[in-house]
Design an enzyme around this catalytic site. Structure first.
Site, PDB file in Angstrom:
ATOM      1  N   ASP A   1       8.809  12.105 -19.508  1.00  0.00           N
ATOM      2  CA  ASP A   1       8.969  11.324 -20.729  1.00  0.00           C
ATOM      3  C   ASP A   1       8.639  12.231 -21.919  1.00  0.00           C
ATOM      4  O   ASP A   1       8.188  13.365 -21.763  1.00  0.00           O
ATOM      5  CB  ASP A   1       8.059  10.092 -20.703  1.00  0.00           C
ATOM      6  CG  ASP A   1       8.621   8.935 -21.515  1.00  0.00           C
ATOM      7  OD1 ASP A   1       9.359   9.197 -22.492  1.00  0.00           O
ATOM      8  OD2 ASP A   1       8.316   7.773 -21.196  1.00  0.00           O
TER       9      ASP A   1
ATOM     10  N   GLU B   1       7.015   0.086 -27.495  1.00  0.00           N
ATOM     11  CA  GLU B   1       5.930   0.761 -26.784  1.00  0.00           C
ATOM     12  C   GLU B   1       4.558   0.257 -27.234  1.00  0.00           C
ATOM     13  O   GLU B   1       4.344  -0.941 -27.384  1.00  0.00           O
ATOM     14  CB  GLU B   1       6.096   2.271 -26.900  1.00  0.00           C
ATOM     15  CG  GLU B   1       7.415   2.747 -26.295  1.00  0.00           C
ATOM     16  CD  GLU B   1       7.538   4.254 -26.202  1.00  0.00           C
ATOM     17  OE1 GLU B   1       6.546   4.947 -25.920  1.00  0.00           O
ATOM     18  OE2 GLU B   1       8.665   4.762 -26.402  1.00  0.00           O
TER      19      GLU B   1
END
Length: 661
Positions: A310, A515
């Site tokens: 990521d 997020e």
């Protein structure tokens, strides 16, 4: 003359031999599309230096890249992070030109290995101005329709390819077990069975894998398909208290029955890449988890595509992040990560990895494994044959066909939680009411409808950043031209009581987030949502439409609400909401996750011993379309109409009049 002739023959012969040798030397098997892919990879690998191999393992953001950097460092991949675009409101041509410029840099390198450009396309081509924005995954989970999701994957793929991009960081196949998690809307469901079914989106993005294909082999069907990325491996939806990037505490049975099954399905369906999670599993950082990345994913499940980190994921192996970067490089590469999303500090990564390999801390065969996997995906995508994009698909971005598909997805995703009081249903709403009220901050706000991961990383507010239809606009185009529509975001009770409204539509919910910014311990709706419900629904019949990425606190307001609809984050096509509110289609959606009474119950999922929901998993009232109800009423209530129709057809048949083929 004889000597001259002999010399000439020798010169010609030498020239012919030299030309033949030069042609032989110039023949590169990896550039020959007639050769099997495994031969091409082997040939290319034999020609690559350590520096070129390590360059292939690097992915940088477009803002850190130039054509010269791509050439000089043999960079394997470029990405657009959330909101990273060539220009504000960039056109399709702007995107294609940007991607091609980077690609030309890669093609001018010694071996001319093409780069692969990646982008987050998690609910349509969501970074791109005027692209079709589909409902987020939680809404698609409510449809229970894998075929629809596959069609959405295909539509997304062709819009992404239209902009010159062959790789998407989707789908997210997390199983969200706690709605307090800021990424819960990226999860299809709390139920792993539904998440597994929805991996059919991979078949839409990449194309159906051939029957003869070996398990684990990545597959991309053609120029209108993209390489997909299943994420985030593994357990990201099960973190403690739903805190993003936190620790998932779970036993082996729980891991392999809840969070792992969708990865096996994705691999069977030919997914090209898998992204590793920021989160930890039983206190071990996933970016350093060799047992699961190499041991299980690659060796047991036989995944042959590449594993990608990521964004700055390897930095976060240490606390604080980047505090021992050489160790982070070592731990992540040895764990089995093949491509690293840096996305900026490429020289530091290259220097550290080169040092670790030359000092035999990381074996060369680990580097070769990574590069072979990366090249396999690039060959499958067709980048060696067609590295540069054109404008042939320009009309696909935001096409009417895709918007129609998105509208269908919206109406199938809506979940009807309440309909009327005392068995007196409010929905469907009449289109010809004399006067109606539309209220709430989300009624006329395209950004709120779309949620996070739209145009920018955290989403946007208002109606000026992309193209679409707000719910207010959809209502205006649906009701009778004679209906008076009053729109007020937060009207007071006295005004509502005195204005003789036939009914009100209240649209409230959450503001966009992504997020960690979306982590919420309280799960309350955005202000002034609660006061709008109290002011309006206490004074007139009302339907409340909740725009949110997850269940939120609604129980205190439920008694005053006549009808309640969970609309999730529907995207750009607000007309899909009015399709069912006004009865052109019936409600069919089912809750993809449990709707709690209070946050004190969380986490709470179907099957838990303390299960006591406000609305259980799978709940959803249904309605018939107005057309369907009319036909049914006509047949049931007036049987003589059916008799007349039958008599008419019999008469036409025997008189030989109008022919019916």
């Amino acid at each position: 003359m004889g000597k001259i002739s002999t010399s000439f023959v020798w010169i010609v012969l030498l020239w012919w031999c030299w030309t033949a040798m030069a042609e032989e030397a110039e023949y590169m098997k990896y550039k020959d599309p007639k050769q099997p892919v495994e031969f091409r990879i082997k040939d290319l690998m034999s020609r690559m230096t350590l520096e070129e191999k390590i360059g292939q393992m690097v992915q940088i953001d477009r803002t850190a890249s130039t054509a010269q950097i791509m050439r000089d460092y043999s960079i394997g991949s470029v990405l657009s992070g959330g909101g990273s675009t060539p220009l504000p409101q960039a056109s399709v041509a702007d995107w294609v030109n940007m991607v091609n410029e980077f690609q030309k840099g890669s093609l001018s390198s010694r071996l001319g290995i093409p780069m692969i450009y990646g982008i987050d396309a998690v609910h349509g081509h969501n970074n791109v101005y005027k692209a079709t924005i589909f409902p987020h995954n939680i809404g698609l989970g409510a449809t229970r329709d894998p075929v629809l999701v596959k069609r959405i994957g295909a539509a997304t793929a062709i819009e992404v390819r239209a902009t010159g991009i062959p790789y998407v960081f989707a789908p997210c196949i997390a199983v969200c077990r706690d709605p307090r998690w800021g990424r819960c809307y990226e999860s299809y469901s709390e139920d792993p069975k539904i998440v597994r079914e929805m991996t059919d989106i991979i078949l839409g993005l990449q194309g159906k894998i051939p029957n003869a294909s070996l398990k684990g082999s990545p597959y991309v069907a053609g120029k209108d398909k993209v390489a997909a990325c299943a994420k985030h491996f593994v357990g990201d939806g099960g973190t403690t208290r739903g805190i993003n990037e936190n620790n998932t505490l779970i036993d082996t049975h729980g891991l392999f029955s809840i969070h792992m099954p969708a990865y096996n399905d994705s691999i069977i369906k030919g997914v090209s890449t898998i992204m590793v999670s920021y989160s930890s599993l039983n206190s071990e950082k996933m970016h350093a988890n060799r047992n699961l990345i190499t041991g299980f994913l690659k060796n047991t499940l036989k995944f042959k595509g590449f594993v990608i980190s990521d964004w700055e994921g390897i930095d976060r192996i240490t606390s604080p992040p980047h505090s021992n970067y050489t160790y982070s490089v070592q731990a992540s590469i040895l764990a089995g990560i093949d491509m690293v999303m840096l996305p900026y500090n490429y020289t530091e990564f290259i220097d550290d990895l080169t040092y670790l390999v030359k000092n035999k801390i990381i074996p060369m065969d680990r580097i070769d494994d990574a590069v072979e996997r990366i090249l396999l995906v690039k060959f499958n995508v067709g980048l060696f044959e067609t590295p540069l994009a054109d404008l042939s698909l320009v009309d696909e971005v935001g096409s009417q066909a895709h918007r129609t598909l998105a509208r269908e997805a919206v109406r199938k995703s809506l979940v009807l939680l309440k309909n009327g009081k005392n068995e007196d249903p409010l929905l469907p709403l009449p289109k010809n009411a004399p006067k109606i009220l539309i209220a709430g901050s989300h009624a006329d706000n395209l950004g709120y409808q779309c949620g996070g991961w739209t145009i920018t990383w955290q989403g946007f507010r208002g109606n000026n950043y992309t193209r679409g239809t707000t719910i207010l606009t959809a209502i205006t185009s649906t009701v009778s031209k004679n209906t008076e529509i009053v729109f007020l975001e937060n009207p007071d009770t006295d005004y509502v009581k005195s204005s003789n409204f036939n009914y009100a539509i209240v649209v409230v919910g959450e503001h966009p987030y992504t997020e960690s910014a979306g982590d919420s311990p309280t799960l309350t709706m955005a202000d002034p949502g609660s006061s709008v419900i109290n002011n309006v629904c206490g004074a007139v019949k009302c339907v409340v439409v909740v725009i949110s990425g997850r269940p939120i606190v609604i129980e205190p307001y439920l008694p005053s609400i006549d009808a309640l609809v969970a609309a999730w984050l529907p995207g750009t096509e607000g007309q899909g909401v009015t399709d069912v509110l006004f009865g052109d289609y019936g409600f069919t959606g089912k809750l993809p996750r449990t709707w709690f009474k209070t946050v004190d119950q969380l986490p709470m999922n179907i099957g838990d011993p303390h299960y006591d929901p406000l609305f259980p998993f799978g709940f959803g009232l249904t309605t018939q379309s107005v057309v369907g109800r009319s036909i049914a009423a006509g047949v049931d209530g007036r049987p003589y109409i059916l008799f007349i129709m039958v008599s008419l057809f019999i008469s036409l048949y025997f008189t030989g009049n109008p022919r019916i083929d």
